[in-house]
Design an enzyme around this catalytic site. Sequence first.
Site, short mmCIF file in Angstrom:
data_model
loop_
_atom_site.label_atom_id
_atom_site.label_comp_id
_atom_site.label_asym_id
_atom_site.label_seq_id
_atom_site.Cartn_x
_atom_site.Cartn_y
_atom_site.Cartn_z
N THR A 157 0.84 -1.19 0.00
CA THR A 157 0.00 0.00 0.00
C THR A 157 0.87 1.24 0.00
O THR A 157 1.94 1.25 0.61
CB THR A 157 -0.87 -0.04 1.27
OG1 THR A 157 -1.85 -1.04 1.09
CG2 THR A 157 -1.55 1.29 1.56
N ARG A 185 -14.42 -7.36 0.11
CA ARG A 185 -13.55 -7.04 1.27
C ARG A 185 -12.96 -5.63 1.15
O ARG A 185 -12.46 -5.22 0.11
CB ARG A 185 -12.43 -8.07 1.34
CG ARG A 185 -11.46 -7.89 2.52
CD ARG A 185 -10.25 -7.09 2.15
NE ARG A 185 -9.27 -7.04 3.25
CZ ARG A 185 -8.24 -6.21 3.28
NH1 ARG A 185 -8.04 -5.37 2.31
NH2 ARG A 185 -7.40 -6.22 4.29
N GLY A 187 -10.29 -3.02 3.24
CA GLY A 187 -9.28 -2.98 4.30
C GLY A 187 -9.32 -1.68 5.08
O GLY A 187 -10.31 -0.94 5.08
N ASP A 188 -8.22 -1.40 5.74
CA ASP A 188 -8.13 -0.22 6.60
C ASP A 188 -7.89 1.07 5.83
O ASP A 188 -8.24 2.16 6.30
CB ASP A 188 -6.98 -0.40 7.62
CG ASP A 188 -5.65 -0.62 6.92
OD1 ASP A 188 -5.59 -1.40 5.95
OD2 ASP A 188 -4.66 0.03 7.31
N THR A 208 0.12 0.86 6.56
CA THR A 208 0.14 -0.30 5.67
C THR A 208 0.23 -1.55 6.54
O THR A 208 0.80 -1.51 7.63
CB THR A 208 1.32 -0.25 4.69
OG1 THR A 208 1.27 -1.43 3.86
CG2 THR A 208 2.66 -0.22 5.39
N GLY A 209 -0.33 -2.64 6.05
CA GLY A 209 -0.23 -3.88 6.82
C GLY A 209 -1.50 -4.69 6.71
O GLY A 209 -2.31 -4.48 5.79
N GLY A 211 -4.82 -5.25 7.07
CA GLY A 211 -5.84 -4.24 7.31
C GLY A 211 -6.84 -4.57 8.39
O GLY A 211 -7.29 -3.69 9.13
N1 ASP Z 1 -3.51 -2.34 4.47
C1 ASP Z 1 -3.88 -2.85 3.18
C2 ASP Z 1 -5.18 -3.60 3.28
O1 ASP Z 1 -5.34 -4.36 4.22
C3 ASP Z 1 -2.87 -3.75 2.56
C4 ASP Z 1 -1.47 -3.16 2.45
O2 ASP Z 1 -1.05 -2.42 3.33
O3 ASP Z 1 -0.77 -3.47 1.46
O4 ASP Z 1 -6.00 -3.47 2.41
#
Ligand code: ASP
Length: 291
Positions: A157, A185, A187-188, A208-209, A211
Amino acid sequence: MTRDTLTPAQDAGTRAGLAAALDAGAALLEAGGAALDAVAAALRVLEDDPHFNAGRGAALTWDGRAELDAAIMDGRDRRAGAVAGVTATRHPVDLARAVMEQRAHVLLSGPGADAFSRDHGLEQAAPGWFALPEREAQLAEMKAGGGTFDVDMKYGTVGAVACDAHGHVAAATSTGGVTGKRWGRIGDSPLIGAGTYADDRAAAVSATGAGEFFIRASVAHEICARVRLAGEGLQAAAEGVIAEVAALGGTGGVIVAGPSGELACSFATPGMNRGQATSDGTRMVAIYRDE
Ligand code: ASP
């Protein structure tokens, strides 16, 4: 992300992309521009760069499509805009900003958000612009492995935080989400307070991470709350909240900018793509933890 999981070409391409994004954002700030414009400019560069999981080169859904999420927030007045599951806008960050500027709503999703994009004249792109062979291979690998999500997968991300000459902060985040996602779905990243938040009274945060964990910990708002209400420094607040994510079983990281120009980052992974540009001309780009 470790030195043995990235090829030399991926390492160099990632660093070049980060440097170009810093250039785009810093040029605006140096000319007296607003933090909001700087974070959007940095993200547009990264959304076009296939080394990152956003825009072109986004992670693909179970059906092999790009469903993109993005958010932007202005610390001056906490105006925010976000989109989830959009499929045809070249720069989702610009679409999030258009939602913010239209003022009636904060978060639009799916076909409605795609229609809003067309109605507002944003640049459209065909599915082939987003879906690249490397991402198709990752999807096939994920399906071959049983189709389960690996909490330690490599995230990509893109996010930017900035403080401008007037002490205003802004944050923006853009992503394809996680490989093989299904059922709409989200994410965050597009959720204000989870993956993205900005408040001049505290800080601007982009995450990022994994989510789902960042949503449960309300990461971006929680960092700002610690700064504003508990008087914590940016670094301590970021580390404290990332430790909470890790305690829940999640991985990932954040970048943070405060209204005095201070910067922080924290990540519970072996590496995180990151860079910073400061008004004294200092530049830094890094991937691995030990640099
Ligand atoms: N945080 C993002 C998600 O969960 C994924 C990412 O950080 O690459 O959608």
